[in-house]
Scaffold this active site. Structure first.
Site, short mmCIF file in Angstrom:
data_model
loop_
_atom_site.label_atom_id
_atom_site.label_comp_id
_atom_site.label_asym_id
_atom_site.label_seq_id
_atom_site.Cartn_x
_atom_site.Cartn_y
_atom_site.Cartn_z
CB ILE A 185 10.27 -1.04 0.38
CG1 ILE A 185 11.14 0.12 0.98
CG2 ILE A 185 10.91 -2.23 -0.20
CD1 ILE A 185 11.97 -0.45 2.04
N GLY A 186 7.12 -2.02 -0.47
CA GLY A 186 6.20 -2.92 -1.19
C GLY A 186 5.58 -2.33 -2.50
CB SER A 227 -0.92 0.03 1.14
OG SER A 227 -0.18 -0.02 2.43
NE ARG A 228 1.04 3.28 3.95
CZ ARG A 228 0.30 2.74 4.79
NH1 ARG A 228 1.02 1.83 5.65
NH2 ARG A 228 -0.81 2.82 4.99
CG ASP A 266 -4.40 -7.66 10.14
OD1 ASP A 266 -3.31 -7.75 10.31
OD2 ASP A 266 -5.02 -7.00 11.22
CE LYS A 285 12.71 -6.37 8.66
NZ LYS A 285 11.54 -6.92 7.85
CE1 TYR A 288 12.26 -3.99 11.06
CE2 TYR A 288 14.24 -2.56 11.54
CZ TYR A 288 13.29 -3.18 10.76
OH TYR A 288 13.23 -2.91 9.32
#
Ligand code: NAP
Length: 270
Positions: free
Chosen positions: A24-25, A21-22, A77, A179, A175
């Site tokens: 990098i994607g 939706s915004r 979601d 990752k 975070y």
């Protein structure tokens, strides 16, 4: 000039991009569509007003279609198992089996360990680690059957162990844990599905100016010189989502060195 090539190297391929939706994607979705892929864009924000942040799935799909590309969106979601299952089922019903899965979506809270709430820990692990794992489980049977497939997981340098001198403000431990887990999942899965001709790789972006990064105020006087154009990430993902699964798999790559290694300059995006 950036353009969609309907006969590009991904012609006929179905790509599913999460977090489209915004940021990098959205850029990855545009890059894959430029090569002729049919792109399923997914996130929670379908229309303006669904989120406080800029960007919607509708706008991403419009951007691709306006350039002559093929894209659709499915709202989901990723913290919900039902949504993940519905996402893959609807993607397959719309375009056919998924050839390329890009696990890009992330929700991130920067809070020191001492006060990190369990609820937020669980949400981050669910969206950043379990969702990529589960989505992979959902697309793998058909990839195995067809002996073809590419999975790219989007990581971060946050997954690397911190070294001294320490940034004592911290807050990025969870975070980094997410990752690091995603990277180990990637190399493990790459080895499991090597004989099935399926490539599983990581692209680890540096600092990229996105709505998510703006929320966390990560670009400042100290970091502004490190900001990387979003085209680098989109190009690196495209290359790892289309490489030879026998040689280009199990990699954890930073965009710029990968493109240098391949002798490729990033394309402008439509
Ligand atoms: P962003 O601007 O915050 O976008 C995150 C995307 O994830 C949005 O499309 C959001 O869509 C989606 N998302 C979040 N929670 C979701 C949920 N529960 N279900 C479905 N979708 C969800 O992030 P970004 O900066 O583009 O980062 C993309 C990826 O790159 C992430 O994995 C991030 O860790 C990684 N990364 C980014 C940078 C950077 O500097 N930007 C650096 C290193 C790594 P909705 O809100 O519409 O659901």
């Amino acid at each position: 000039m950036a353009k969609v090539d309907p006969n590009g190297s991904l012609r006929g391929k179905v790509a599913l991009v999460t977090g489209a939706s915004r940021g990098i994607g959205e850029a990855i979705a545009a890059r894959l569509a430029m090569e002729g892929a049919k792109v399923v864009c997914s996130a929670r924000t379908a229309e303006t007003g669904d989120s406080k942040l800029p960007g919607t799935l509708h706008a991403t799909v419009d951007r691709i279609r306006a350039a002559g590309g093929d894209a659709t969106f499915i709202k989901a979601d990723l913290s919900s198992a039902d949504d993940r299952e519905r996402l893959v089922a609807e993607a397959v019903a719309t375009y056919g089996p998924v050839d390329i899965l890009i696990n890009n979506a992330a929700v991130t809270f920067f809070i020191p360990v001492e006060t990190f709430p369990k609820k937020r820990f669980d949400l981050m692990m669910e969206v950043q680690v379990w969702a990529p794992f589960h989505l992979s489980q959902l697309v793998l049977p058909s990839m195995r059957e067809r002996r073809s497939g590419w999975i790219v997981n989007i990581s971060s340098p946050a997954g690397i162990h911190p070294k001294q001198p320490y940034n004592r403000r911290g807050g990025g431990t969870v975070y980094g844990m997410c990752k690091a887990a995603l990277e180990r999942f990637t190399t493990g899965l790459a080895s499991e599905v090597f004989d099935d001709n399926i490539a599983v790789n990581v692209v680890s972006p540096g600092l990229v100016d996105t709505p998510g990064v703006a929320v966390h105020g990560l670009i400042n006087e100290q970091t502004k010189d490190r900001v990387q154009p979003i085209e680098f990430i989109a190009e690196a993902v495209y290359r790892l989502a289309s490489g030879d699964p026998k040689t280009m798999t199990g990699r954890v790559d930073y965009a710029e060195p990968l493109l240098k290694e391949l002798g490729i300059a990033p394309s402008e995006l439509v």
